[in-house]
Design a protein around this motif. Structure first.
Motif, PDB file in Angstrom:
ATOM      1  N   LEU A 102     -11.559   7.487   4.452  1.00  0.00           N
ATOM      2  CA  LEU A 102     -10.427   7.687   3.541  1.00  0.00           C
ATOM      3  C   LEU A 102     -10.635   6.977   2.200  1.00  0.00           C
ATOM      4  N   ILE A 103     -11.158   5.763   2.227  1.00  0.00           N
ATOM      5  CA  ILE A 103     -11.246   4.917   1.036  1.00  0.00           C
ATOM      6  C   ILE A 103     -11.923   5.598  -0.159  1.00  0.00           C
ATOM      7  N   PRO A 104     -13.042   6.313   0.004  1.00  0.00           N
ATOM      8  CA  PRO A 104     -13.680   6.935  -1.167  1.00  0.00           C
ATOM      9  C   PRO A 104     -12.825   7.983  -1.872  1.00  0.00           C
ATOM     10  N   SER A 105     -11.788   8.486  -1.209  1.00  0.00           N
ATOM     11  CA  SER A 105     -10.924   9.491  -1.836  1.00  0.00           C
ATOM     12  C   SER A 105      -9.899   8.864  -2.773  1.00  0.00           C
ATOM     13  N   ILE A 106      -9.762   7.542  -2.732  1.00  0.00           N
ATOM     14  CA  ILE A 106      -8.785   6.835  -3.566  1.00  0.00           C
ATOM     15  C   ILE A 106      -9.485   6.335  -4.832  1.00  0.00           C
ATOM     16  N   LYS A 107      -8.873   6.589  -5.981  1.00  0.00           N
ATOM     17  CA  LYS A 107      -9.496   6.241  -7.265  1.00  0.00           C
ATOM     18  C   LYS A 107      -8.734   5.144  -8.021  1.00  0.00           C
ATOM     19  N   HIS A 108      -7.542   4.810  -7.575  1.00  0.00           N
ATOM     20  CA  HIS A 108      -6.722   3.787  -8.237  1.00  0.00           C
ATOM     21  C   HIS A 108      -6.446   2.664  -7.236  1.00  0.00           C
ATOM     22  N   PHE A 109      -6.677   1.420  -7.671  1.00  0.00           N
ATOM     23  CA  PHE A 109      -6.515   0.279  -6.773  1.00  0.00           C
ATOM     24  C   PHE A 109      -5.760  -0.863  -7.451  1.00  0.00           C
ATOM     25  N   ILE A 110      -4.830  -1.444  -6.713  1.00  0.00           N
ATOM     26  CA  ILE A 110      -4.161  -2.683  -7.131  1.00  0.00           C
ATOM     27  C   ILE A 110      -4.818  -3.801  -6.336  1.00  0.00           C
ATOM     28  N   VAL A 111      -5.419  -4.765  -7.040  1.00  0.00           N
ATOM     29  CA  VAL A 111      -6.238  -5.772  -6.360  1.00  0.00           C
ATOM     30  C   VAL A 111      -5.944  -7.176  -6.884  1.00  0.00           C
ATOM     31  N   GLU A 112      -6.227  -8.161  -6.047  1.00  0.00           N
ATOM     32  CA  GLU A 112      -6.092  -9.559  -6.466  1.00  0.00           C
ATOM     33  C   GLU A 112      -7.270  -9.985  -7.332  1.00  0.00           C
ATOM     34  N   ASN A 113      -8.438  -9.522  -6.973  1.00  0.00           N
ATOM     35  CA  ASN A 113      -9.654  -9.915  -7.692  1.00  0.00           C
ATOM     36  C   ASN A 113     -10.545  -8.679  -7.849  1.00  0.00           C
ATOM     37  N   ILE A 114     -10.740  -8.246  -9.072  1.00  0.00           N
ATOM     38  CA  ILE A 114     -11.486  -7.013  -9.319  1.00  0.00           C
ATOM     39  C   ILE A 114     -12.930  -7.123  -8.828  1.00  0.00           C
ATOM     40  N   ARG A 115     -13.545  -8.256  -9.065  1.00  0.00           N
ATOM     41  CA  ARG A 115     -14.953  -8.419  -8.686  1.00  0.00           C
ATOM     42  C   ARG A 115     -15.148  -8.275  -7.180  1.00  0.00           C
ATOM     43  N   THR A 116     -14.340  -8.977  -6.386  1.00  0.00           N
ATOM     44  CA  THR A 116     -14.500  -8.892  -4.933  1.00  0.00           C
ATOM     45  C   THR A 116     -14.072  -7.526  -4.403  1.00  0.00           C
ATOM     46  N   ILE A 119      -4.007  -0.742  -2.150  1.00  0.00           N
ATOM     47  CA  ILE A 119      -3.915  -2.187  -2.397  1.00  0.00           C
ATOM     48  C   ILE A 119      -5.023  -2.869  -1.607  1.00  0.00           C
ATOM     49  N   ILE A 120      -5.786  -3.718  -2.278  1.00  0.00           N
ATOM     50  CA  ILE A 120      -6.824  -4.507  -1.609  1.00  0.00           C
ATOM     51  C   ILE A 120      -6.506  -5.977  -1.813  1.00  0.00           C
ATOM     52  N   SER A 121      -6.362  -6.683  -0.709  1.00  0.00           N
ATOM     53  CA  SER A 121      -5.954  -8.084  -0.730  1.00  0.00           C
ATOM     54  C   SER A 121      -7.145  -9.005  -0.500  1.00  0.00           C
ATOM     55  N   GLU A 122      -6.987 -10.242  -0.898  1.00  0.00           N
ATOM     56  CA  GLU A 122      -7.979 -11.265  -0.567  1.00  0.00           C
ATOM     57  C   GLU A 122      -7.691 -11.860   0.811  1.00  0.00           C
ATOM     58  N   ALA A 123      -6.555 -11.472   1.397  1.00  0.00           N
ATOM     59  CA  ALA A 123      -6.108 -12.101   2.641  1.00  0.00           C
ATOM     60  C   ALA A 123      -6.429 -11.290   3.887  1.00  0.00           C
ATOM     61  N   GLY A 124      -7.115 -10.166   3.740  1.00  0.00           N
ATOM     62  CA  GLY A 124      -7.424  -9.343   4.906  1.00  0.00           C
ATOM     63  C   GLY A 124      -6.483  -8.163   5.028  1.00  0.00           C
ATOM     64  N   CYS A 125      -5.189  -8.455   5.197  1.00  0.00           N
ATOM     65  CA  CYS A 125      -4.182  -7.401   5.310  1.00  0.00           C
ATOM     66  C   CYS A 125      -3.175  -7.533   4.166  1.00  0.00           C
ATOM     67  N   PRO A 126      -3.083  -6.532   3.294  1.00  0.00           N
ATOM     68  CA  PRO A 126      -2.141  -6.603   2.168  1.00  0.00           C
ATOM     69  C   PRO A 126      -0.696  -6.794   2.646  1.00  0.00           C
ATOM     70  N   GLY A 127       0.030  -7.638   1.928  1.00  0.00           N
ATOM     71  CA  GLY A 127       1.444  -7.826   2.216  1.00  0.00           C
ATOM     72  C   GLY A 127       1.750  -8.917   3.216  1.00  0.00           C
ATOM     73  N   VAL A 128       0.740  -9.434   3.915  1.00  0.00           N
ATOM     74  CA  VAL A 128       0.953 -10.498   4.902  1.00  0.00           C
ATOM     75  C   VAL A 128       0.382 -11.783   4.335  1.00  0.00           C
ATOM     76  N   ALA A 129       1.272 -12.738   4.011  1.00  0.00           N
ATOM     77  CA  ALA A 129       0.849 -13.964   3.321  1.00  0.00           C
ATOM     78  C   ALA A 129       0.062 -13.593   2.077  1.00  0.00           C
ATOM     79  N   ASP A 130       0.618 -12.666   1.298  1.00  0.00           N
ATOM     80  CA  ASP A 130      -0.150 -12.034   0.236  1.00  0.00           C
ATOM     81  C   ASP A 130       0.789 -11.447  -0.810  1.00  0.00           C
ATOM     82  N   PRO A 131       0.446 -11.536  -2.115  1.00  0.00           N
ATOM     83  CA  PRO A 131       1.317 -10.998  -3.168  1.00  0.00           C
ATOM     84  C   PRO A 131       1.472  -9.484  -3.144  1.00  0.00           C
ATOM     85  N   GLY A 132       0.655  -8.803  -2.350  1.00  0.00           N
ATOM     86  CA  GLY A 132       0.802  -7.361  -2.221  1.00  0.00           C
ATOM     87  C   GLY A 132       2.183  -6.955  -1.741  1.00  0.00           C
TER      88      GLY A 132
END
Length: 235
Positions: free
Chosen positions: A28-42, A87-100
Motif C-alpha cells: 500500500l505504501i508506494p501508492s501514497i504520495k503525501h506524508f505528514i512526518v516528524e522527521n523528513i530524513r528518517t 502519517i509516519i511517526s518516530e514512535a512506531g505507531c502514529p497517534g500513540v505517545a505521538d504528536p500524530g
C-alpha cells in the motif's frame, strides 16, 4: 473527501521490514504520495527501506513537530481532497505517545476517514510480555525529572497499582534510564513487580519481570537504549 488518512507504522529500531510490517501494508505504501512526518530524513529512509523502487523526489512531505500550529496542521490535510495522506511517526505507531494524534483529531473534525494500519507498538508489546494485568493499565508517558517530584510520582503509581489492580506503564529519555531504575528501586515497595523491556523486536531485545527487590542486585546497563518500564503491585 476523496482521500483517506493512513496511520503508517514503522520499525522500532533497525529491524527487518518483513519481520514487523505486513506485506499488504508494504504494498500500500508506494501508492501514497503525501506524508505528514516528524522527521523528513528518517521518513525518507524508512520509505526506501519499505520499497527501494519508491521515487522519493516525487513525494510531498509536511513536517509535524512541537512548533507546528493547528492552522499549519489543518493546511496539511488540504491535499486529502485529491490524494491519500500517510502519517509516519518516530514512535512506531502514529497517534500513540505521538504528536500524530493532533492530525487524527483534526481529520475527524473534517470528516476524513482515518485508517490505522497494523504495526509494532512498544507499549502494547511490552505489556503483552510483562505478565501484568492487561485488562486495566495506564500509560503515564514521562515521569517528572526533579528527584523529589519523581519519587512522589513513583509512590503514587505504586499505590494506584495496588488499589486499582492497574498496570502502570511509562518511559524515559534513554540517557536517563539507569537513574530511573535507581529511583524505582528506592521508592517502590519491595514486592512490587517491575518489567523492563528494551530494544523490542530487535536482535538485542531484553524483557524481564522481577520484584523490585530482585532488580536491586541486577547488573544491567540501559544507558541510551530505548526502553519501556511497567510495574504492578498485587494484593
Amino acid at each position: 473527501m476523496k482521500g483517506k488518512l493512513y496511520l503508517i507504522p514503522t520499525t522500532l529500531g533497525d529491524t527487518s521490514i518483513n519481520q514487523v510490517i505486513p506485506q499488504d501494508i508494504q504494498e500500500l505504501i508506494p501508492s501514497i504520495k503525501h506524508f505528514i512526518v516528524e522527521n523528513i530524513r528518517t521518513a525518507r529512509r524508512y520509505l526506501k527501506k519499505v520499497n527501494s523502487a519508491i521515487d522519493i523526489d516525487e513525494l510531498r512531505f509536511y513536517e509535524l513537530n512541537k512548533h507546528s500550529s493547528p492552522n499549519e496542521i489543518s493546511g496539511y490535510l488540504n491535499a486529502i481532497k485529491d490524494f491519500d495522506i500517510g502519517i509516519i511517526s518516530e514512535a512506531g505507531c502514529p497517534g500513540v505517545a505521538d504528536p500524530g494524534a493532533d492530525v487524527v483529531k483534526l481529520a475527524h473534525e473534517k470528516n476524513i476517514q482515518v485508517v490505522p494500519l497494523v504495526g509494532p507498538s512498544s507499549i502494547l508489546m511490552s505489556l503483552m510480555a510483562s505478565g501484568f494485568n492487561g485488562q486495566n493499565f495506564a500509560f503515564n508517558g514521562y515521569l517528572p525529572i526533579k528527584s523529589n517530584e519523581r519519587a512522589k510520582k513513583i509512590k503514587q503509581l505504586d499505590s494506584r497499582s495496588l488499589s486499582e489492580n492497574q498496570t502502570q506503564i511509562f518511559i524515559e529519555a534513554p540517557y536517563r534510564n539507569n537513574k530511573l531504575v535507581e529511583d524505582l528501586i528506592a521508592n517502590c515497595s519491595g514486592g512490587t513487580k517491575l518489567c523492563i523491556a528494551v530494544d523490542i523486536t530487535m536482535e538485542s531485545e531484553f524483557i524481564k519481570t522481577l520484584p523490585v527487590k530482585a532488580w536491586k542486585g541486577m547488573d544491567i546497563d540501559l544507558h541510551k537504549k530505548p526502553a519501556i518500564f511497567l510495574m504492578h503491585r498485587e494484593k
